[in-house]
Each structure stands twice: as structure tokens, then as C-alpha cells.
Write an enzyme that holds these catalytic residues in place. Structure first.
Site, PDB file in Angstrom:
ATOM      1  N   ASP A   8       0.874  -1.165   0.000  1.00 33.27           N
ATOM      2  CA  ASP A   8       0.000   0.000   0.000  1.00 33.27           C
ATOM      3  C   ASP A   8       0.924   1.232   0.000  1.00 33.27           C
ATOM      4  O   ASP A   8       2.109   1.131   0.329  1.00 33.27           O
ATOM      5  CB  ASP A   8      -0.878  -0.037   1.264  1.00 33.27           C
ATOM      6  CG  ASP A   8      -1.670   1.225   1.429  1.00 33.27           C
ATOM      7  OD1 ASP A   8      -2.375   1.612   0.478  1.00 33.27           O
ATOM      8  OD2 ASP A   8      -1.579   1.854   2.513  1.00 33.27           O
ATOM      9  N   ASP A  10      -0.028   5.137   0.956  1.00 37.55           N
ATOM     10  CA  ASP A  10      -0.175   6.126   2.035  1.00 37.55           C
ATOM     11  C   ASP A  10      -0.090   5.445   3.403  1.00 37.55           C
ATOM     12  O   ASP A  10      -0.923   4.590   3.731  1.00 37.55           O
ATOM     13  CB  ASP A  10      -1.539   6.829   1.924  1.00 37.55           C
ATOM     14  CG  ASP A  10      -1.737   7.552   0.600  1.00 37.55           C
ATOM     15  OD1 ASP A  10      -0.836   8.324   0.213  1.00 37.55           O
ATOM     16  OD2 ASP A  10      -2.780   7.354  -0.052  1.00 37.55           O
TER      17      ASP A  10
HETATM   18  C1  BG6 Z   1      -5.721   5.772   0.229  1.00 41.24           C
HETATM   19  C2  BG6 Z   1      -5.870   6.537   1.525  1.00 41.24           C
HETATM   20  O1  BG6 Z   1      -4.405   5.356   0.071  1.00 41.24           O
HETATM   21  O2  BG6 Z   1      -6.099   6.604  -0.879  1.00 41.24           O
HETATM   22  C3  BG6 Z   1      -7.303   7.052   1.652  1.00 41.24           C
HETATM   23  O3  BG6 Z   1      -5.559   5.688   2.609  1.00 41.24           O
HETATM   24  C4  BG6 Z   1      -7.627   7.923   0.437  1.00 41.24           C
HETATM   25  O4  BG6 Z   1      -7.459   7.775   2.840  1.00 41.24           O
HETATM   26  C5  BG6 Z   1      -7.441   7.094  -0.831  1.00 41.24           C
HETATM   27  O5  BG6 Z   1      -8.966   8.387   0.519  1.00 41.24           O
HETATM   28  C6  BG6 Z   1      -7.717   7.877  -2.109  1.00 41.24           C
HETATM   29  O6  BG6 Z   1      -6.691   8.824  -2.299  1.00 41.24           O
HETATM   30  P1  BG6 Z   1      -6.717   9.993  -3.368  1.00 41.24           P
HETATM   31  O7  BG6 Z   1      -5.282  10.518  -3.318  1.00 41.24           O
HETATM   32  O8  BG6 Z   1      -7.066   9.409  -4.687  1.00 41.24           O
HETATM   33  O9  BG6 Z   1      -7.712  10.982  -2.898  1.00 41.24           O
HETATM   34 MG    MG Z   2      -2.584   3.208   3.621  1.00 39.48          MG
END
Ligand code: BG6
Ligand code: MG
Length: 215
Positions: A8, A10
Site C-alpha cells: 500500500d 499512504d
Molecule cells: C488511500 C488513503 O491510500 O487513498 C485514503 O488511505 C484515500 O485515505 C485514498 O482516501 C484515495 O486517495 P486519493 O489521493 O485518490 O484521494
Molecule cells: Mg494506507
């Protein structure tokens, strides 16, 4: 036999989980919601942007149309992307480069499996892009974790069977997705105590240091 690790993004590879939280909190405050906390943010981990928005909107009585929700999600994303402007290699979490080099030295492939549509931008800014054999992200999927789609696409791009993949995740949705996809699941950070994980560690740095002792 393990042939690939799917990470993963984030909160596993990069500190961007904190920046997501700050942007959602700013949006919540604009909407007059003051009680948006880290505990709420835990439920946003791993799920799509629109699903994350619903976690914020649960905290208000106000009703929003679909169009208004799209505008709110865009507003949050604008704030979030602005906060990524200073992102660099120094925001990569401890042990990440070392762990990836370690698995590669064992002939194990590496991929990213993230819900984020900002994945390419973040990998580029943090100089992680060249570390991976495949990238699967919110730009490739139609279903959000806990659906296994993002990880199954990663496995397919790698040419590795799901049962030969390990997922590293910091979200409960991601652990569920990995297990639903027939993969091993290593839980880190916010997901550390998820009982569905096969292995739990504080972070990739701890895992890497344990591997070094055993090597
Ligand atoms: C995930 C995060 O990796 O990405 C979520 O943990 C987030 O919190 C999701 O909502 C979508 O991310 P983005 O950057 O497309 O808004
Ligand atoms: Mg994550």
C-alpha cells in the site's frame, strides 16, 4: 512460495497519510464540523476518496447532493495536492528502501497497490517510482478496498498468482482486501492490531531489522 510483495502507499511507503488527514480536517472545518479526529481518519485509510468523504459527512446533519459531494471531494483533493508540493525522498518512511532492496536481492518482485489516484505523482516526487515492477492504483480500479481488485490487478501486472503474493497494509480495509484476494497480509501502523492479518509489525523498519538479525 512468495514471489511478490504488494505495498500500500499512504502510511506504508510514505507519510502522506498525515497529509490526507490534514486536508480532510481543513474541509471538515470549512463545513463547520469541528470534531473530526484521528479516530475518524482511521476509517478513511485504504478506502476511495468518495468513501473517505462520507466519513466526514457522517459528522453533520446537512444533506449534500451528488454534485456537491463531487465538488467537496475535489476541494479536498486540491488542498491535498497543494500539500504534496514539498514532498520528497525524505518523506519515505524508515526502512522502506532497505526492505525493497532486501526482497529484490532474494528475487522477489515489488508492486504498489493503492486506492490513491495521486499514486504516480507521489511515487515520482519521492523517487520511489523506479523501485517497483508494477503499479496498481485508484486510476486502474472500479471498486475500492476492502474489494481485492487493486491487489488482483497488481498480481496480474506482475504475472504472479495471488497465493504467491504478500500485501503490506496500514488499513483494515486493505487487510480485508488482501485476504479476500487470497493473499498473505502483513499489517503495519494503524492496522497493526488487526486480527485478520497473518503477521503484524509496527512498521517496515522493524520488519527489515528483524530480517537482518535472522539473515
Ligand atoms: C488511500 C488513503 O491510500 O487513498 C485514503 O488511505 C484515500 O485515505 C485514498 O482516501 C484515495 O486517495 P486519493 O489521493 O485518490 O484521494
Ligand atoms: Mg494506507
Amino acid at each position: 512460495m512468495i514471489k511478490a510483495v504488494i505495498f500500500d502507499l499512504d502510511g506504508v511507503l510514505v507519510t502522506t497519510d498525515e497529509l490526507h488527514f490534514e486536508a480532510w480536517k481543513a474541509l471538515a472545518e470549512e463545513l463547520g464540523i469541528n470534531g473530526f479526529t484521528k479516530a475518524d481518519n482511521v476509517r478513511q485509510r485504504g478506502v476511495s476518496r468518495m468513501a473517505s468523504l462520507e466519513v466526514v459527512l457522517e459528522k453533520t446533519e446537512r444533506e449534500f447532493s451528488d454534485e456537491e459531494k463531487i465538488d467537496l471531494a475535489e476541494k479536498k483533493n486540491d488542498m491535498y495536492v497543494k500539500s504534496l508540493s514539498g514532498l520528497s525522498k525524505t518523506d519515505v518512511l524508515p526502512g522502506v528502501f532497505e526492505f525493497i532492496n532486501y526482497i529484490k536481492s532474494k528475487g522477489i518482485k515489488a508492486a504498489v497497490g493503492s486506492a490513491s489516484k495521486n499514486t504516480p505523482l507521489i511515487l515520482d516526487k519521492t523517487e520511489l517510482a523506479d523501485c517497483f515492477d508494477a503499479i496498481s492504483c485508484g486510476l486502474d480500479t472500479t471498486r475500492s478496498k476492502p474489494d481485492p481488485e487493486v491487489f488482483l490487478i497488481a498480481a496480474k501486472k506482475l504475472g504472479v498468482a495471488p497465493s504467491d503474493c504478500v500485501v503490506v497494509e496500514d488499513s483494515d480495509a486493505g487487510i480485508e482486501a488482501a485476504k479476500a484476494g487470497g493473499m498473505y497480509a502483513i499489517a503495519v501502523g494503524a492496522a497493526e492490531y488487526n486480527p485478520k492479518a497473518d503477521v503484524s509489525v509496527k512498521d517496515l523498519d522493524s520488519l527489515y531489522r528483524a530480517l537482518c538479525i535472522l539473515a
